[in-house]
Design an enzyme around this catalytic site. Sequence first.
Site, short mmCIF file in Angstrom:
data_model
loop_
_atom_site.label_atom_id
_atom_site.label_comp_id
_atom_site.label_asym_id
_atom_site.label_seq_id
_atom_site.Cartn_x
_atom_site.Cartn_y
_atom_site.Cartn_z
N ASP A 69 0.87 -1.18 0.00
CA ASP A 69 0.00 0.00 0.00
C ASP A 69 0.90 1.22 0.00
O ASP A 69 1.86 1.30 0.78
CB ASP A 69 -0.93 0.00 1.21
CG ASP A 69 -2.13 0.89 0.96
OD1 ASP A 69 -2.93 0.57 0.06
OD2 ASP A 69 -2.28 1.92 1.65
N GLY A 153 0.71 7.41 -11.56
CA GLY A 153 0.18 8.16 -10.42
C GLY A 153 0.65 9.61 -10.39
O GLY A 153 0.50 10.35 -11.37
#
Length: 202
Positions: A69, A153
């Site tokens: 994560d 991203g």
Amino acid sequence: MELVVATKNSKKLREIKDLIKERSLKMTSLSDYPEAPRIIENGDTFKENAIKKAVKISRYAGCLTLGEDSGLCIEALKGEPGVRSSRFSGKNKSDLANNHKVLRLMEEVPPGSRKAFYVCAVALADCGRLLSVKEGKCYGVIASKQRGSSGFGYDPLFIIPGYGKTFAQLGEGVKHRISHRYHAMKQMREVIKKYIEKQRDS
Ligand code: ITT
């Protein structure tokens, strides 16, 4: 031995594969397990979410699993987008929409106050049992517009001060030597190596 990387993000998966580089492992991902249970990422920390991914998928797949994560924390936004990095722009989220939202929120923030860091938490589990958790960080500054096309991203916004360029401009050669993911995976690679050796000896 198989290692499942519990991710649906193909660009993240590619980076993890490049960084783990363990030849004796067959690395698979959630695209090899289309029926895998959904993971609800409602943890308050990156570590909590990484652990959830690793434990749940390793229990389902019955083998060694990495949960990862990661996200971007911006000082001027009090740590946002943080654990909500991938879904920052809401329902119709995309990398582009996320970057536009950051730029909008940072419009009035002067150059000296645009510090940020990436975090990567990685957890290793086997058949539902948590084995290890590691974390890596990488520090930078948020650009005033998107620059470059490499990575994914928030990379077009994330300037590495020593280079004066974004990760998206620098490319994976540099990113893989200094990124949050590099720092986390470097530690986890050692844990995985030792675990494989132990399994072989037993
Ligand atoms: P999985 O949960 O399936 O792994 P995801 O993309 O949703 O895929 P995360 O929940 O960990 O993964 O969110 C990570 C988000 O943080 C990612 O979508 C990017 O927006 C950002 N991020 C993380 N690492 C990054 C990197 O190296 N470069 C750019 N953005 C990054």
